[in-house]
Design a protein around this motif. Sequence first.
Motif, PDB file in Angstrom:
ATOM      1  N   GLY A  82      33.864  16.873  45.850  1.00 30.14           N
ATOM      2  CA  GLY A  82      33.133  15.957  45.065  1.00 30.14           C
ATOM      3  C   GLY A  82      33.478  16.245  43.551  1.00 30.14           C
ATOM      4  O   GLY A  82      34.102  17.357  43.193  1.00 30.14           O
ATOM      5  N   ARG A  83      32.907  15.593  42.725  1.00 31.41           N
ATOM      6  CA  ARG A  83      33.042  15.635  41.189  1.00 31.41           C
ATOM      7  C   ARG A  83      32.017  17.053  41.084  1.00 31.41           C
ATOM      8  O   ARG A  83      31.295  17.323  41.699  1.00 31.41           O
ATOM      9  N   PRO A  84      32.789  17.976  39.930  1.00 24.16           N
ATOM     10  CA  PRO A  84      32.051  19.011  39.628  1.00 24.16           C
ATOM     11  C   PRO A  84      30.430  18.549  39.005  1.00 24.16           C
ATOM     12  O   PRO A  84      30.350  17.302  38.429  1.00 24.16           O
ATOM     13  N   TRP A  85      29.709  19.343  39.259  1.00 25.26           N
ATOM     14  CA  TRP A  85      28.132  19.076  38.849  1.00 25.26           C
ATOM     15  C   TRP A  85      28.254  18.643  37.484  1.00 25.26           C
ATOM     16  O   TRP A  85      27.392  17.645  37.085  1.00 25.26           O
ATOM     17  N   TRP A  86      28.714  19.032  36.524  1.00 23.75           N
ATOM     18  CA  TRP A  86      28.914  18.732  35.135  1.00 23.75           C
ATOM     19  C   TRP A  86      29.221  17.341  34.676  1.00 23.75           C
ATOM     20  O   TRP A  86      28.696  16.694  34.033  1.00 23.75           O
ATOM     21  N   ARG A  87      30.307  16.799  35.782  1.00 23.69           N
ATOM     22  CA  ARG A  87      30.630  15.600  35.558  1.00 23.69           C
ATOM     23  C   ARG A  87      29.509  14.607  36.179  1.00 23.69           C
ATOM     24  O   ARG A  87      29.512  13.481  35.695  1.00 23.69           O
ATOM     25  N   ARG A  88      28.857  14.991  37.166  1.00 22.19           N
ATOM     26  CA  ARG A  88      27.906  14.173  37.921  1.00 22.19           C
ATOM     27  C   ARG A  88      26.693  14.191  36.722  1.00 22.19           C
ATOM     28  O   ARG A  88      26.040  13.025  36.771  1.00 22.19           O
ATOM     29  N   LEU A  89      26.383  15.011  36.150  1.00 25.77           N
ATOM     30  CA  LEU A  89      25.227  14.946  35.134  1.00 25.77           C
ATOM     31  C   LEU A  89      25.595  14.456  33.894  1.00 25.77           C
ATOM     32  O   LEU A  89      24.850  13.247  33.396  1.00 25.77           O
ATOM     33  N   LEU A  90      26.901  14.304  33.470  1.00 25.05           N
ATOM     34  CA  LEU A  90      27.304  13.755  32.097  1.00 25.05           C
ATOM     35  C   LEU A  90      27.886  12.186  32.571  1.00 25.05           C
ATOM     36  O   LEU A  90      27.735  11.404  31.850  1.00 25.05           O
ATOM     37  N   SER A  92      30.320   9.453  33.376  1.00 22.83           N
ATOM     38  CA  SER A  92      31.869   8.984  33.103  1.00 22.83           C
ATOM     39  C   SER A  92      31.965   9.240  31.493  1.00 22.83           C
ATOM     40  O   SER A  92      33.076   9.286  31.154  1.00 22.83           O
ATOM     41  N   ARG A  93      30.807   9.536  30.696  1.00 23.29           N
ATOM     42  CA  ARG A  93      30.974   9.661  29.364  1.00 23.29           C
ATOM     43  C   ARG A  93      31.756  11.106  29.299  1.00 23.29           C
ATOM     44  O   ARG A  93      32.156  11.208  28.208  1.00 23.29           O
ATOM     45  N   ALA A  94      31.751  12.137  30.236  1.00 23.52           N
ATOM     46  CA  ALA A  94      32.499  13.372  30.175  1.00 23.52           C
ATOM     47  C   ALA A  94      33.903  13.353  29.527  1.00 23.52           C
ATOM     48  O   ALA A  94      34.719  14.166  29.225  1.00 23.52           O
ATOM     49  N   LEU A  95      34.581  12.281  30.075  1.00 23.65           N
ATOM     50  CA  LEU A  95      35.937  12.284  29.753  1.00 23.65           C
ATOM     51  C   LEU A  95      36.450  11.623  28.495  1.00 23.65           C
ATOM     52  O   LEU A  95      37.691  11.412  28.039  1.00 23.65           O
ATOM     53  N   HIS A  96      35.263  11.077  27.617  1.00 23.50           N
ATOM     54  CA  HIS A  96      35.576  10.221  26.421  1.00 23.50           C
ATOM     55  C   HIS A  96      35.428  11.079  25.510  1.00 23.50           C
ATOM     56  O   HIS A  96      34.733  11.854  25.187  1.00 23.50           O
TER      57      HIS A  96
END
Length: 96
Positions: A82-90, A92-96
């Motif tokens: 799965g996606r890391p917990w911090w990516r789930r928390l943030l 799709s904004r985590a990559l921008h």
Amino acid sequence: MADAVRWWDMRPAQGGQAKPYTCPICHGVLLAMTPNTLLIPEGDPSRRRHAHTACVVTQRKAGKLLTRAEWERAQSPPKPAGRPWWRRLLGSRALH
């Protein structure tokens, strides 16, 4: 011995009858009234066997004599990562 059986229930035991048993793993004599391990193949108490605890430990370390939970875990397909917990928390904004 364990090839035909998928999983085992195991518990400490002490032979209650004044008779020797034969260990199903090493085929050695298991003296009466000594502590041992009771092996129950696939939860079927009519097929239970007494075994040397040391033999059971050796077989378990070798990856044989799986418990039901271990066998079920081995049968289930691996879960996709799965996606890391911090990516789930943030999101799709985590990559921008």
